[in-house]
Design a protein around this motif. Structure first.
Motif, short mmCIF file in Angstrom:
data_model
loop_
_atom_site.label_atom_id
_atom_site.label_comp_id
_atom_site.label_asym_id
_atom_site.label_seq_id
_atom_site.Cartn_x
_atom_site.Cartn_y
_atom_site.Cartn_z
N MET A 95 0.82 -1.20 0.00
CA MET A 95 0.00 0.00 0.00
C MET A 95 0.86 1.26 0.00
SD MET A 95 -3.16 0.61 2.63
CE MET A 95 -3.60 -1.14 2.48
N TRP A 100 -3.57 4.77 1.19
CA TRP A 100 -4.08 4.88 2.56
C TRP A 100 -4.88 6.17 2.74
CZ3 TRP A 100 -4.19 1.72 6.78
CH2 TRP A 100 -4.53 2.31 8.00
N GLN A 104 -8.97 6.84 3.80
CA GLN A 104 -9.31 7.57 5.03
C GLN A 104 -10.08 8.85 4.70
OE1 GLN A 104 -8.63 5.52 7.47
NE2 GLN A 104 -7.43 4.37 5.98
N ALA A 146 -6.73 -0.65 5.11
CA ALA A 146 -7.11 0.76 5.00
C ALA A 146 -8.61 0.93 5.23
CB ALA A 146 -6.71 1.32 3.64
N SER A 150 -10.46 2.80 8.48
CA SER A 150 -11.37 3.93 8.27
C SER A 150 -12.73 3.68 8.90
CB SER A 150 -11.53 4.22 6.77
OG SER A 150 -12.24 3.19 6.11
#
Length: 261
Positions: A95, A100, A104, A146, A150
Motif C-alpha cells: 500500500m 491509505w 481515510q 485501510a 477507516s
C-alpha cells in the motif's frame, strides 16, 4: 418547506445507499440523494422521487455548500445517512501513502465532515437521526487494512457523537452490512479478493457462505430495513449502537498466499 421529514443519504446514487434512500422514500421521507456530481446522482434521485445534490465528502467546502443548500430549500434535516465509501484491495506492505490517505479521506474524514455540517441544525431543532454505515467484515480480513481502519474510525466517531448529541434529542447509530453479494456493486470487490487469494469465484463464494449461518448473501434491502428502524420514532431510545446485518457472520479463515522466496 416540506412537511415530510427530510433525509439526506450521502452516497445514495447506487448500491446500499440507493436501497436506503428508496426505503426511506417509501416510509414517507423527503429524500435528498447526495453523491458525486453526475448523471448517476440525478437518475437515482429521479427514480425514487427525490432530489439530487452534488457533494464531494473529502472537501469541507463542498460539504458545507451541499448541506447549506438542503437547509435553504427544506428548512431542516431530520435524518443523515452516511453511506459513501471506497474500498481498496491491497496488502499493507503493498500500500502507498496515497492509497491509505484516499480511503481515510472518503470514509472517515468524509463522515466527520457531513456529521459536523448537519449536527448544528439538528441541535437547533432539538432532534434528529444520524446513521453511519460501517463494517463487521474486516477483522482478520486480508487486503482490507485501510478500509477497516477507516470504518473503525467511523464507529468511534459514532459512539462519541451519540454521547455529545443525546441531550439534544439526536440519536447516532451505526449499521454494519454483511457480505452484500452478487448483482451489486460489491461483487467486483469480492471477485478481486478471490483472485488475490488465488481462488476461483465458485470456491470463494462457497467459503464465504460457510461463514454466514443464515446461508445467503446480504441484500441491500436488508441494510435499508435496519436503517429504517433506527431512524424511526420507535428507536428514540437507541443510540450509540452498532446494528449488525451480517446473517451471523463468524469471521474469515482465508490467509493470503505466501510470496515465494
Amino acid at each position: 418547506m416540506s412537511e415530510e421529514p427530510v433525509a439526506v443519504v450521502v452516497g445514495g446514487a447506487g448500491g446500499i445507499g440507493l436501497a436506503i434512500a428508496a426505503r426511506l422514500a417509501r416510509d414517507g421521507h423527503r429524500i435528498v440523494v447526495a453523491d458525486l456530481e453526475g448523471e448517476a446522482t440525478d437518475n437515482a434521485a429521479r427514480e425514487i422521487g427525490g432530489t439530487g445534490i452534488a457533494i464531494n465528502v473529502t472537501e469541507s467546502g463542498s460539504v458545507g455548500r451541499a448541506i447549506g443548500e438542503v437547509l435553504d430549500k427544506h428548512g431542516r434535516i431530520d435524518v443523515l445517512v452516511n453511506s459513501a465509501g471506497v474500498h481498496l484491495q491491497k496488502l499493507v506492505v503493498d500500500m502507498t501513502d496515497l492509497d491509505w490517505d484516499r480511503v481515510q479521506s472518503v470514509n472517515s474524514r468524509g463522515t466527520f465532515l457531513t456529521c459536523r455540517a448537519v449536527a448544528r441544525s439538528m441541535m437547533a431543532a432539538e432532534g434528529g437521526r444520524i446513521v453511519n454505515i460501517v463494517t463487521r467484515l474486516g477483522f482478520g480480513n486480508p487486503y482490507s487494512a485501510a478500509y477497516m481502519a477507516s470504518k473503525n474510525a467511523v464507529w468511534g466517531l459514532t459512539q462519541t457523537l451519540a454521547v455529545e448529541l443525546a441531550g439534544y434529542g439526536i440519536t447516532v447509530n451505526a449499521v454494519a452490512p454483511g457480505h452484500v453479494g452478487p448483482g451489486t456493486g460489491m461483487e467486483k470487490q469480492f471477485r478481486e479478493k478471490a483472485a488475490a487469494l488465488g481462488l476461483s469465484w465458485e470456491d470463494f463464494e462457497a467459503r464465504v457462505l460457510k461463514t454466514i449461518p443464515v446461508g445467503r448473501w446480504c441484500r441491500p434491502d436488508d441494510v435499508a430495513a435496519a436503517v429504517a428502524y433506527v431512524v424511526s420514532p420507535e428507536a428514540s431510545f437507541v443510540t450509540g449502537e452498532l446494528i449488525n446485518v451480517t446473517g451471523g457472520f463468524t469471521g474469515y479463515g482465508v490467509a493470503p498466499p505466501r510470496e515465494a522466496g
